[in-house]
Design a protein around this motif. Structure first.
Motif, PDB file in Angstrom:
ATOM      1  N   THR A  37       0.818  -1.215   0.000  1.00 23.94           N
ATOM      2  CA  THR A  37       0.000   0.000   0.000  1.00 23.94           C
ATOM      3  C   THR A  37       0.845   1.255   0.000  1.00 23.94           C
ATOM      4  OG1 THR A  37      -1.734  -1.164   1.222  1.00 23.94           O
ATOM      5  CG2 THR A  37      -1.814   1.233   1.249  1.00 23.94           C
ATOM      6  N   TYR A  67      -1.974   5.532   9.351  1.00 24.43           N
ATOM      7  CA  TYR A  67      -2.977   4.667   8.734  1.00 24.43           C
ATOM      8  C   TYR A  67      -3.744   3.992   9.868  1.00 24.43           C
ATOM      9  CZ  TYR A  67      -1.263   5.070   3.947  1.00 24.43           C
ATOM     10  OH  TYR A  67      -0.929   5.545   2.706  1.00 24.43           O
ATOM     11  N   LEU A  69      -6.613   1.278  10.752  1.00 28.62           N
ATOM     12  CA  LEU A  69      -7.316   0.140  10.178  1.00 28.62           C
ATOM     13  C   LEU A  69      -8.419  -0.312  11.133  1.00 28.62           C
ATOM     14  CD1 LEU A  69      -4.210  -1.905   8.969  1.00 28.62           C
ATOM     15  CD2 LEU A  69      -5.492  -0.169   7.705  1.00 28.62           C
ATOM     16  N   ASN A 191      -5.274   8.648   7.472  1.00 25.20           N
ATOM     17  CA  ASN A 191      -5.861   7.745   6.480  1.00 25.20           C
ATOM     18  C   ASN A 191      -6.655   6.670   7.211  1.00 25.20           C
ATOM     19  OD1 ASN A 191      -4.146   8.584   3.909  1.00 25.20           O
ATOM     20  ND2 ASN A 191      -2.713   8.366   5.616  1.00 25.20           N
ATOM     21  N   GLU A 193      -9.133   3.322   6.959  1.00 24.83           N
ATOM     22  CA  GLU A 193      -9.639   2.237   6.126  1.00 24.83           C
ATOM     23  C   GLU A 193     -10.541   1.346   6.985  1.00 24.83           C
ATOM     24  OE1 GLU A 193      -7.122   0.297   3.159  1.00 24.83           O
ATOM     25  OE2 GLU A 193      -5.435   1.484   3.919  1.00 24.83           O
ATOM     26  N   CYS A 196     -11.586  -3.588   7.151  1.00 29.58           N
ATOM     27  CA  CYS A 196     -10.259  -4.149   6.874  1.00 29.58           C
ATOM     28  C   CYS A 196      -9.787  -4.967   8.072  1.00 29.58           C
ATOM     29  CB  CYS A 196      -9.252  -3.035   6.569  1.00 29.58           C
ATOM     30  SG  CYS A 196      -9.573  -2.186   5.015  1.00 29.58           S
ATOM     31  N   CYS A 215      -8.791  -6.280   2.750  1.00 28.13           N
ATOM     32  CA  CYS A 215      -9.915  -5.384   2.487  1.00 28.13           C
ATOM     33  C   CYS A 215     -10.606  -5.830   1.210  1.00 28.13           C
ATOM     34  CB  CYS A 215      -9.442  -3.938   2.318  1.00 28.13           C
ATOM     35  SG  CYS A 215      -8.769  -3.192   3.803  1.00 28.13           S
TER      36      CYS A 215
END
Length: 498
Positions: A37, A67, A69, A191, A193, A196, A215
């Protein structure tokens, strides 16, 4: 149609079908190949409850990319459902002379129970960090994030009112989650997500280097230091809960069904503590419309803290301000009313004084059909008599026979047949897991030699060792903020030093 043309049509049909099969097979195999990623310098936070959001906030404040998750479709975890508040002592909002509450540490050690003797120094160090950092945690939320925590209540097991919530309609858990999330989303460094699932923690030698996660069927890889804030295993009824507490089989839960994630950390050397210590909350609602649903809605502890009492067959049976463990034990020592799920039927009764100070909660429960507004006579002669005795104790006319000294905002004095009360049926339910991975006071995940695993921190319910046999109400959100802040700062220092 000529025979040659038919043969051509069949040939091309078979060719298209074969090509389609090859393409589907190729795409399927590609989805199993990890996709890199990002290779930029960033931190990884697993879990979007208050612990994860706090850690991410600290990292972003240091100017570092994050990030986050989250395995669910929406962020917030169990934190967003928390409704009683966050502990802090001493704070400017507490009653009495300024900064008069000096007993938070002692109350927490007492609540932890006999297990305090196991790894005593380590456990007391974590409790000290939790309680001594509580003033700063509340100040950070109020002064830095603009969250209202001006209302203070005393919950079970506390010797002083110290559980903070806002004066408005938004529950404290949701208020904190939504505020932190809004602030983070305004930063280009953040970020998020969702949906996931982290499937593996990556390690190079003795250092943790990132995660592998899935994901929408696609496997991805992120490299960087990790803060794990993925929550407990109270909803893992067929997995970790069954493994460590088989005696709780059949109990309802306030947690959505989901697997525990501690095993992801033990695979890279993390150690576990207190895994058999599971908190069964004494008050979760029995929904009259769906009594046998194994997932329950919590009856916030603030309802008892503000003056609510408990009745079984019309009679009180416990000091409602006891710890969650003691109240649960008092309820479950008699036979359950049903076996599947294992449920008891106890009435939670509030008066208009309690309503006036917890109306945002009660209005919601009434709207959901979990509580109803009624009269004392409707509960029966035995219950009315019990409420009368309780009201006399609350007014100071008699000593409470169960030893209750704090009655919150209960104001009903002369109990008449038409006196207004609010009532709901409750039962104990699995609520919180005190066990998890062992951490240091710096939120470092520790290995078998009690040494930090480099590049890995944890905060919140995924950790163990702080609460012992019983968690005090209001300390879960506090734990998330205190150790989430520490984990974020430590991960930032590590990242900047790479």
């Amino acid at each position: 149609m000529s025979r040659t043309r038919v043969i051509k049509i069949v040939f091309y049909s078979l060719l298209i079908a074969a090509t389609s099969m090859i393409l589907r097979s190729f795409m399927s195999s590609m989805s199993k190949i990890p996709v890199q990623t990002s290779t930029s310098k960033h931190a990884i936070v697993v879990g979007s409850g208050i612990a994860g959001l706090t850690a991410a906030s600290q990292l972003v404040a240091r100017g570092l990319p994050v990030y986050l998750l989250e395995r669910s479709a929406k962020p917030g975890g169990n934190s967003i459902k928390a409704s009683s508040g966050i502990n802090g002592a001493p704070t400017k909002y507490q009653p009495g002379p300024p900064f008069s509450d000096k007993s938070f540490y002692e109350d927490t050690v007492k609540s932890a129970g006999a297990v305090i003797s196991i790894a005593r120094k380590q456990r007391e160090s974590l409790i000290s960090t939790l309680t001594n950092s509580s003033t700063d945690a509340v100040s950070w939320l109020v002064d830095n994030k603009g969250i209202d925590l001006s209302v203070v209540a005393q919950l079970g097991g506390h010797s002083f009112p110290r559980t903070h919530r806002g004066a408005g309609q938004t529950p404290p858990g949701a208020s904190i989650v939504l505020t932190l999330l809004k602030s983070l989303k305004e930063s280009p460094l953040f970020n998020l997500e969702t949906s996931c699932q982290v499937t593996k923690v990556l390690k190079d030698g003795s250092d943790v280097t990132g995660v592998q996660y899935s994901c929408d069927g696609q496997v991805k890889v992120l490299h960087g230091p990790i803060v794990f804030a993925s929550g407990g295993f109270g909803g893992d009824a067929e997995g970790m809960l069954a493994q460590y507490r088989p005696d709780l089989a059949g109990f309802p839960s306030t947690n959505d069904p989901r697997h525990g994630s501690q095993s992801l950390l033990t695979e890279v050397g993390a150690q576990l503590l207190d895994m058999d210590l599971v908190q069964v909350h004494p008050t979760s609602f029995l929904d009259p419309k769906d009594v046998s649903n194994p997932v329950k809605f919590l009856a916030a502890e603030v309802l008892r803290g503000e003056g609510g009492l408990l009745l079984r067959t019309g009679k009180r049976f416990i000091n409602e301000m006891e710890t969650r463990k003691n109240v649960t034990d008092a309820i479950t020592k008699v036979a359950a009313n049903s076996v599947s799920p294992r449920q008891w039927e106890v009435e939670l009764v509030l008066d208009e004084g309690v309503y006036n100070n917890a109306s945002s909660h009660i209005d919601f429960y009434v709207w959901k059909g979990l509580m109803r507004k009624t009269t004392a006579s409707e509960l029966g002669v035995e219950a009315q008599s019990s409420i009368e005795e309780y009201a006399k104790a609350a007014a100071g006319h008699i000593v409470d026979p169960f030893g209750r000294e704090y009655f919150g905002h209960w104001k009903l004095r002369d109990v008449l047949p038409d006196s207004v009360v609010y009532v709901g049926l409750i039962t104990p339910a699995v609520h919180f897991t005190m066990g998890g991975v062992i951490i240091s006071p710096h939120s470092e995940v520790l290995d078998a030699s009690s040494k930090p695993i480099k590049g890995l921190w944890a905060a919140g319910e995924v950790t163990g060792g702080i609460h012992g046999e019983n968690r005090l109400g209001g300390s879960s959100l506090l734990e998330c903020v205190v150790f989430g802040k520490i984990a974020g700062e430590q991960a930032a220092n590590y990242l900047e030093g790479i």
